[in-house]
Design a protein around this motif. Structure first.
Motif, PDB file in Angstrom:
ATOM      1  N   HIS A  47     -28.487  52.829 107.163  1.00 35.26           N
ATOM      2  CA  HIS A  47     -27.134  52.375 107.448  1.00 35.26           C
ATOM      3  C   HIS A  47     -27.023  50.830 107.442  1.00 35.26           C
ATOM      4  O   HIS A  47     -26.862  50.201 108.494  1.00 35.26           O
ATOM      5  CB  HIS A  47     -26.625  52.915 108.786  1.00 35.26           C
ATOM      6  N   PRO A  48     -27.106  50.229 106.268  1.00 36.06           N
ATOM      7  CA  PRO A  48     -27.026  48.763 106.167  1.00 36.06           C
ATOM      8  C   PRO A  48     -25.662  48.224 106.578  1.00 36.06           C
ATOM      9  O   PRO A  48     -24.662  48.946 106.559  1.00 36.06           O
ATOM     10  CB  PRO A  48     -27.298  48.498 104.680  1.00 36.06           C
ATOM     11  N   ASP A  49     -25.646  46.942 106.957  1.00 31.15           N
ATOM     12  CA  ASP A  49     -24.395  46.260 107.302  1.00 31.15           C
ATOM     13  C   ASP A  49     -23.603  45.874 106.059  1.00 31.15           C
ATOM     14  O   ASP A  49     -22.404  45.616 106.130  1.00 31.15           O
ATOM     15  CB  ASP A  49     -24.705  44.993 108.111  1.00 31.15           C
ATOM     16  N   PRO A  79     -19.668  48.326 103.949  1.00 29.99           N
ATOM     17  CA  PRO A  79     -18.983  47.528 102.920  1.00 29.99           C
ATOM     18  C   PRO A  79     -19.831  47.449 101.651  1.00 29.99           C
ATOM     19  O   PRO A  79     -21.045  47.214 101.723  1.00 29.99           O
ATOM     20  CB  PRO A  79     -18.850  46.142 103.556  1.00 29.99           C
ATOM     21  N   ILE A  80     -19.183  47.659 100.520  1.00 27.48           N
ATOM     22  CA  ILE A  80     -19.884  47.623  99.234  1.00 27.48           C
ATOM     23  C   ILE A  80     -19.359  46.458  98.400  1.00 27.48           C
ATOM     24  O   ILE A  80     -18.146  46.338  98.182  1.00 27.48           O
ATOM     25  CB  ILE A  80     -19.664  48.917  98.431  1.00 27.48           C
ATOM     26  N   ALA A  98     -13.316  52.745  92.996  1.00 31.03           N
ATOM     27  CA  ALA A  98     -14.481  53.543  93.384  1.00 31.03           C
ATOM     28  C   ALA A  98     -14.908  53.250  94.822  1.00 31.03           C
ATOM     29  O   ALA A  98     -15.753  53.959  95.371  1.00 31.03           O
ATOM     30  CB  ALA A  98     -15.647  53.274  92.429  1.00 31.03           C
ATOM     31  N   GLY A  99     -14.336  52.199  95.435  1.00 29.05           N
ATOM     32  CA  GLY A  99     -14.672  51.929  96.834  1.00 29.05           C
ATOM     33  C   GLY A  99     -15.326  50.591  97.096  1.00 29.05           C
ATOM     34  O   GLY A  99     -15.620  50.265  98.240  1.00 29.05           O
ATOM     35  N   CYS A 100     -15.572  49.817  96.034  1.00 31.38           N
ATOM     36  CA  CYS A 100     -16.123  48.476  96.250  1.00 31.38           C
ATOM     37  C   CYS A 100     -15.007  47.590  96.808  1.00 31.38           C
ATOM     38  O   CYS A 100     -13.845  47.755  96.483  1.00 31.38           O
ATOM     39  CB  CYS A 100     -16.625  47.883  94.943  1.00 31.38           C
ATOM     40  N   GLN A 101     -15.386  46.637  97.669  1.00 30.60           N
ATOM     41  CA  GLN A 101     -14.340  45.777  98.228  1.00 30.60           C
ATOM     42  C   GLN A 101     -14.434  44.346  97.754  1.00 30.60           C
ATOM     43  O   GLN A 101     -13.640  43.499  98.163  1.00 30.60           O
ATOM     44  CB  GLN A 101     -14.333  45.849  99.739  1.00 30.60           C
ATOM     45  N   GLY A 102     -15.371  44.052  96.891  1.00 31.15           N
ATOM     46  CA  GLY A 102     -15.462  42.714  96.358  1.00 31.15           C
ATOM     47  C   GLY A 102     -16.521  42.646  95.283  1.00 31.15           C
ATOM     48  O   GLY A 102     -17.164  43.654  94.957  1.00 31.15           O
ATOM     49  N   PHE A 103     -16.695  41.441  94.736  1.00 28.66           N
ATOM     50  CA  PHE A 103     -17.614  41.244  93.620  1.00 28.66           C
ATOM     51  C   PHE A 103     -18.417  39.973  93.803  1.00 28.66           C
ATOM     52  O   PHE A 103     -17.885  38.977  94.292  1.00 28.66           O
ATOM     53  CB  PHE A 103     -16.849  41.084  92.305  1.00 28.66           C
ATOM     54  N   ILE A 104     -19.651  40.029  93.377  1.00 31.28           N
ATOM     55  CA  ILE A 104     -20.412  38.811  93.155  1.00 31.28           C
ATOM     56  C   ILE A 104     -20.873  38.899  91.706  1.00 31.28           C
ATOM     57  O   ILE A 104     -21.588  39.834  91.340  1.00 31.28           O
ATOM     58  CB  ILE A 104     -21.615  38.699  94.113  1.00 31.28           C
ATOM     59  N   PRO A 105     -20.411  37.971  90.863  1.00 34.93           N
ATOM     60  CA  PRO A 105     -20.773  38.069  89.452  1.00 34.93           C
ATOM     61  C   PRO A 105     -22.238  37.732  89.210  1.00 34.93           C
ATOM     62  O   PRO A 105     -22.838  36.936  89.925  1.00 34.93           O
ATOM     63  CB  PRO A 105     -19.850  37.059  88.773  1.00 34.93           C
ATOM     64  N   LEU A 121     -20.378  38.995 105.717  1.00 33.26           N
ATOM     65  CA  LEU A 121     -20.847  39.565 106.974  1.00 33.26           C
ATOM     66  C   LEU A 121     -20.076  38.999 108.160  1.00 33.26           C
ATOM     67  O   LEU A 121     -20.287  39.402 109.294  1.00 33.26           O
ATOM     68  CB  LEU A 121     -22.342  39.286 107.157  1.00 33.26           C
ATOM     69  N   GLY A 122     -19.200  38.042 107.884  1.00 33.74           N
ATOM     70  CA  GLY A 122     -18.417  37.455 108.956  1.00 33.74           C
ATOM     71  C   GLY A 122     -19.213  36.509 109.836  1.00 33.74           C
ATOM     72  O   GLY A 122     -18.871  36.247 110.977  1.00 33.74           O
ATOM     73  N   GLU A 123     -20.299  35.990 109.274  1.00 34.10           N
ATOM     74  CA  GLU A 123     -21.123  35.048 110.029  1.00 34.10           C
ATOM     75  C   GLU A 123     -20.786  33.631 109.584  1.00 34.10           C
ATOM     76  O   GLU A 123     -20.210  33.410 108.537  1.00 34.10           O
ATOM     77  CB  GLU A 123     -22.609  35.288 109.716  1.00 34.10           C
ATOM     78  N   LYS A 124     -21.229  32.694 110.391  1.00 30.74           N
ATOM     79  CA  LYS A 124     -21.152  31.304 109.955  1.00 30.74           C
ATOM     80  C   LYS A 124     -22.287  31.048 108.975  1.00 30.74           C
ATOM     81  O   LYS A 124     -23.420  31.454 109.188  1.00 30.74           O
ATOM     82  CB  LYS A 124     -21.336  30.368 111.145  1.00 30.74           C
ATOM     83  N   ALA A 125     -21.980  30.372 107.891  1.00 32.23           N
ATOM     84  CA  ALA A 125     -23.042  29.994 106.976  1.00 32.23           C
ATOM     85  C   ALA A 125     -23.969  29.023 107.694  1.00 32.23           C
ATOM     86  O   ALA A 125     -23.539  28.259 108.563  1.00 32.23           O
ATOM     87  CB  ALA A 125     -22.462  29.340 105.723  1.00 32.23           C
TER      88      ALA A 125
END
Ligand code: MN
Length: 128
Positions: A47-49, A79-80, A98-105, A121-125
Motif C-alpha cells: 500500500h504505497p503512498d 495516487p497514481i 484510467a485513473g491516473c491523476q497526473g503525469f511526469i514526462p 506527496l504534499g511535503e515541503k521540498a
C-alpha cells in the motif's frame, strides 16, 4: 514520521535504476515492479503512498493496471502518476480516464523530479 512509500512500475531497467536511485537518495522507501501484474501484487502488499506508473509495460499495460488498481478497494486510494513518454493530449486523456491523476514526462528531469514528488506527496521540498 516514517518515509513515504513509493512504488515505481517500470520495465526499462535503466529508467527504473535511475528513479529508484533518486528516490532512495532522498529518503523515500521504494518498491518496484516490472510489469502490470506485479504492480497490482506489490501495491496490495505494501500500500504505497504514491505509485509512479510507466504506461508501456508488459503483462498488463499501464492503463489497464491503473483501472485495476482503482477498481480494487485495497488499492483504490493510492495516487497514481503516469511516468511516461506518451505526452500527446490523447494519451494523457486516456491515462486520466484510467485513473491516473497526473503525469511526469520521460525522460525525467533529474533536477525537478524530487521536487515534483515532494509536491505530489504534499511535503515541503527539501531544497526550496
Ligand atoms: Mn516501458
Amino acid at each position: 514520521m516514517p518515509p513515504a512509500k513509493i512504488l515505481v512500475v517500470e520495465d526499462n531497467a535503466d529508467n527504473l535504476a535511475l528513479v529508484k536511485f533518486l528516490l532512495e537518495r532522498n529518503g523515500y522507501n521504494v518498491f518496484t515492479a516490472g510489469n502490470g501484474l506485479e504492480a497490482l501484487r506489490v501495491a496490495r502488499e505494501n500500500h504505497p503512498d504514491l505509485l509512479l506508473l510507466d504506461l508501456a509495460i508488459p503483462e498488463l499495460d499501464g492503463w489497464a493496471t491503473a483501472r485495476a488498481l482503482k477498481a480494487d478497494p485495497a488499492t483504490a486510494d493510492i495516487p497514481i502518476i503516469a511516468l511516461t513518454a506518451y505526452t500527446m493530449p490523447g494519451d494523457q486523456q486516456r491515462a486520466l480516464e484510467a485513473g491516473c491523476q497526473g503525469f511526469i514526462p520521460k525522460p525525467i528531469n533529474v533536477v525537478s523530479f524530487i521536487r515534483e514528488i515532494a509536491d505530489l506527496l504534499g511535503e515541503k521540498a527539501k531544497n526550496p
